[in-house]
Design a protein around this motif. Structure first.
Motif, PDB file in Angstrom:
ATOM      1  N   ALA A  77       0.862  -1.180   0.000  1.00 18.28           N
ATOM      2  CA  ALA A  77       0.000   0.000   0.000  1.00 18.28           C
ATOM      3  C   ALA A  77       0.896   1.228   0.000  1.00 18.28           C
ATOM      4  O   ALA A  77       2.014   1.197   0.532  1.00 18.28           O
ATOM      5  N   SER A  78       0.402   2.313  -0.608  1.00 17.19           N
ATOM      6  CA  SER A  78       1.191   3.537  -0.746  1.00 17.19           C
ATOM      7  C   SER A  78       0.351   4.747  -0.358  1.00 17.19           C
ATOM      8  O   SER A  78      -0.875   4.697  -0.359  1.00 17.19           O
ATOM      9  N   LYS A  79       1.048   5.836  -0.062  1.00 20.37           N
ATOM     10  CA  LYS A  79       0.360   7.095   0.213  1.00 20.37           C
ATOM     11  C   LYS A  79       1.178   8.252  -0.322  1.00 20.37           C
ATOM     12  O   LYS A  79       2.398   8.166  -0.456  1.00 20.37           O
ATOM     13  N   THR A  80       0.484   9.338  -0.649  1.00 22.48           N
ATOM     14  CA  THR A  80       1.160  10.565  -1.037  1.00 22.48           C
ATOM     15  C   THR A  80       0.976  11.616   0.045  1.00 22.48           C
ATOM     16  O   THR A  80      -0.037  11.636   0.751  1.00 22.48           O
ATOM     17  N   GLY A  81       1.976  12.504   0.141  1.00 23.18           N
ATOM     18  CA  GLY A  81       1.881  13.682   0.981  1.00 23.18           C
ATOM     19  C   GLY A  81       1.901  14.910   0.090  1.00 23.18           C
ATOM     20  O   GLY A  81       1.394  14.891  -1.035  1.00 23.18           O
ATOM     21  N   MET A  82       2.533  15.976   0.567  1.00 24.66           N
ATOM     22  CA  MET A  82       2.560  17.203  -0.214  1.00 24.66           C
ATOM     23  C   MET A  82       3.453  17.037  -1.444  1.00 24.66           C
ATOM     24  O   MET A  82       4.610  16.644  -1.333  1.00 24.66           O
ATOM     25  N   LEU A  83       2.891  17.353  -2.607  1.00 28.24           N
ATOM     26  CA  LEU A  83       3.617  17.328  -3.876  1.00 28.24           C
ATOM     27  C   LEU A  83       3.625  18.753  -4.414  1.00 28.24           C
ATOM     28  O   LEU A  83       2.576  19.319  -4.681  1.00 28.24           O
ATOM     29  N   ALA A  84       4.807  19.309  -4.581  1.00 32.35           N
ATOM     30  CA  ALA A  84       4.964  20.757  -4.661  1.00 32.35           C
ATOM     31  C   ALA A  84       4.392  21.408  -5.913  1.00 32.35           C
ATOM     32  O   ALA A  84       3.897  22.534  -5.855  1.00 32.35           O
ATOM     33  N   ASP A  85       4.471  20.750  -7.077  1.00 31.02           N
ATOM     34  CA  ASP A  85       4.067  21.422  -8.310  1.00 31.02           C
ATOM     35  C   ASP A  85       3.513  20.403  -9.309  1.00 31.02           C
ATOM     36  O   ASP A  85       3.525  19.196  -9.066  1.00 31.02           O
ATOM     37  N   SER A  86       3.044  20.910 -10.430  1.00 27.75           N
ATOM     38  CA  SER A  86       2.415  20.062 -11.435  1.00 27.75           C
ATOM     39  C   SER A  86       3.367  19.021 -11.993  1.00 27.75           C
ATOM     40  O   SER A  86       2.994  17.863 -12.207  1.00 27.75           O
ATOM     41  N   GLU A  87       4.621  19.417 -12.246  1.00 30.17           N
ATOM     42  CA  GLU A  87       5.597  18.486 -12.804  1.00 30.17           C
ATOM     43  C   GLU A  87       5.810  17.306 -11.870  1.00 30.17           C
ATOM     44  O   GLU A  87       5.868  16.147 -12.308  1.00 30.17           O
ATOM     45  N   LEU A  88       5.911  17.582 -10.580  1.00 32.10           N
ATOM     46  CA  LEU A  88       6.129  16.519  -9.602  1.00 32.10           C
ATOM     47  C   LEU A  88       4.901  15.609  -9.501  1.00 32.10           C
ATOM     48  O   LEU A  88       5.026  14.386  -9.446  1.00 32.10           O
ATOM     49  N   ILE A  89       3.716  16.202  -9.482  1.00 35.11           N
ATOM     50  CA  ILE A  89       2.492  15.396  -9.412  1.00 35.11           C
ATOM     51  C   ILE A  89       2.403  14.462 -10.612  1.00 35.11           C
ATOM     52  O   ILE A  89       2.119  13.265 -10.479  1.00 35.11           O
ATOM     53  N   GLU A  90       2.664  14.980 -11.802  1.00 39.29           N
ATOM     54  CA  GLU A  90       2.591  14.162 -13.005  1.00 39.29           C
ATOM     55  C   GLU A  90       3.635  13.052 -12.991  1.00 39.29           C
ATOM     56  O   GLU A  90       3.362  11.920 -13.420  1.00 39.29           O
TER      57      GLU A  90
END
Length: 276
Positions: A77-90
């Motif tokens: 299982a995985s989780k995300t936290g804060m992702l700073a910008d669009s490039e990182l999210i993608e």
């Protein structure tokens, strides 16, 4: 016997003071009996007074982190936290889709629990359209619910409608957290909407304290840990709510201003009496 121990992944920034971000996630994984791995997306310099510097990780480095974990570990299982910008999210979306890292818990980290926006609008739109549809569980706070669903919440019925709107965007299970800013507040009520359409409310005592750093991280991390162990969804969410409330209700004196929650107190509690 290789890789039989439950393993979970946090995709988040590293907070130097240990109260939030990747460190809070790993604290939670440990207390719930799960081995924690990490994909570091940024490094943050800060303490209990605030954040003073941050450095994003290059996407090619993040790609290598994902690859190395996929080559060796069995992430359940995985989780995300804060992702700073669009490039990182993608980049995170592409890597998660390329590997089998189990169900995904998305802590959107768009706005603080006091209503201050953390993400630029362009990054928010990328998160909503590309990351949110991958969420097995979405854990927005009160202000994030309003932001994502594009509506004002003034009643229980509004919260249900907002959660249903987010489910139509692609998130399967949603824990929509209640407000922490009500006058004379004594409880916090969160709405849970399950993938099958059932919904229920979770209520816990409100603790008036500034030792609350990492609460959202720890809630989503606890759900992730339980899913990695195979805990049913409703039980995983219910346990996580109690876990975090216990951690807030037994503060530890670390730092001078806004301190961390107490994962040790939550670790030592027996959760066998929770409803399934």
């Amino acid at each position: 016997m290789t890789n039989t121990f439950p393993q979970a992944l946090t995709i988040a920034g590293s907070d130097s003071d240990g109260s939030a971000g990747m460190q809070a996630d790993l604290h939670t994984f440990f207390t719930r009996g799960v081995y924690g791995a990490s994909v570091i997306t940024a490094c943050v310099a800060g303490n209990s007074y605030g954040i003073h510097a941050s450095v994003p990780m290059p996407t090619d480095f993040i790609d290598q982190e994902f690859k190395d974990l996929a080559d060796d570990y069995q992430i359940r299982a995985s989780k995300t936290g804060m992702l700073a910008d669009s490039e990182l999210i993608e980049d995170v979306v592409q890597n998660y889709q390329a590997h089998d890292f189990g169900p995904l818990v998305v802590d959107p980290v768009i706005m603080t629990k006091h209503g201050n926006q953390l993400l630029e609008e362009s990054a928010f739109e990328t998160l909503r359209t590309k990351l949110l549809p991958l969420a097995t569980v979405l854990t927005p706070n009160f202000f994030e619910v309003q932001k994502i669903a594009e509506m004002t919440i003034t009643s229980d019925a509004d919260m249900v409608t907002a959660a249903q709107n987010m489910q139509r965007m692609g998130a399967k299970n949603i824990i929509a957290k209640g407000s922490h800013a009500l006058p004379n507040q004594t409880t916090v009520r969160d709405l849970v909407l399950l993938a099958n359409g059932d919904h229920f409310w979770l209520s816990q005592p409100y603790h008036a304290t500034d030792r609350v750093n990492g609460t959202g991280d720890s809630l989503s991390a606890c759900i992730t840990a339980e899913l990695a162990k195979g805990t049913p969804m409703r039980q995983a969410i219910t346990l996580a709510k109690s876990f975090v409330n216990t951690a807030i209700g037994h503060p530890i004196e670390v730092g001078h201003k806004f301190g961390p929650i107490n994962h040790w107190a939550a670790q030592n509690r027996d959760y066998d009496d929770l409803p399934e």
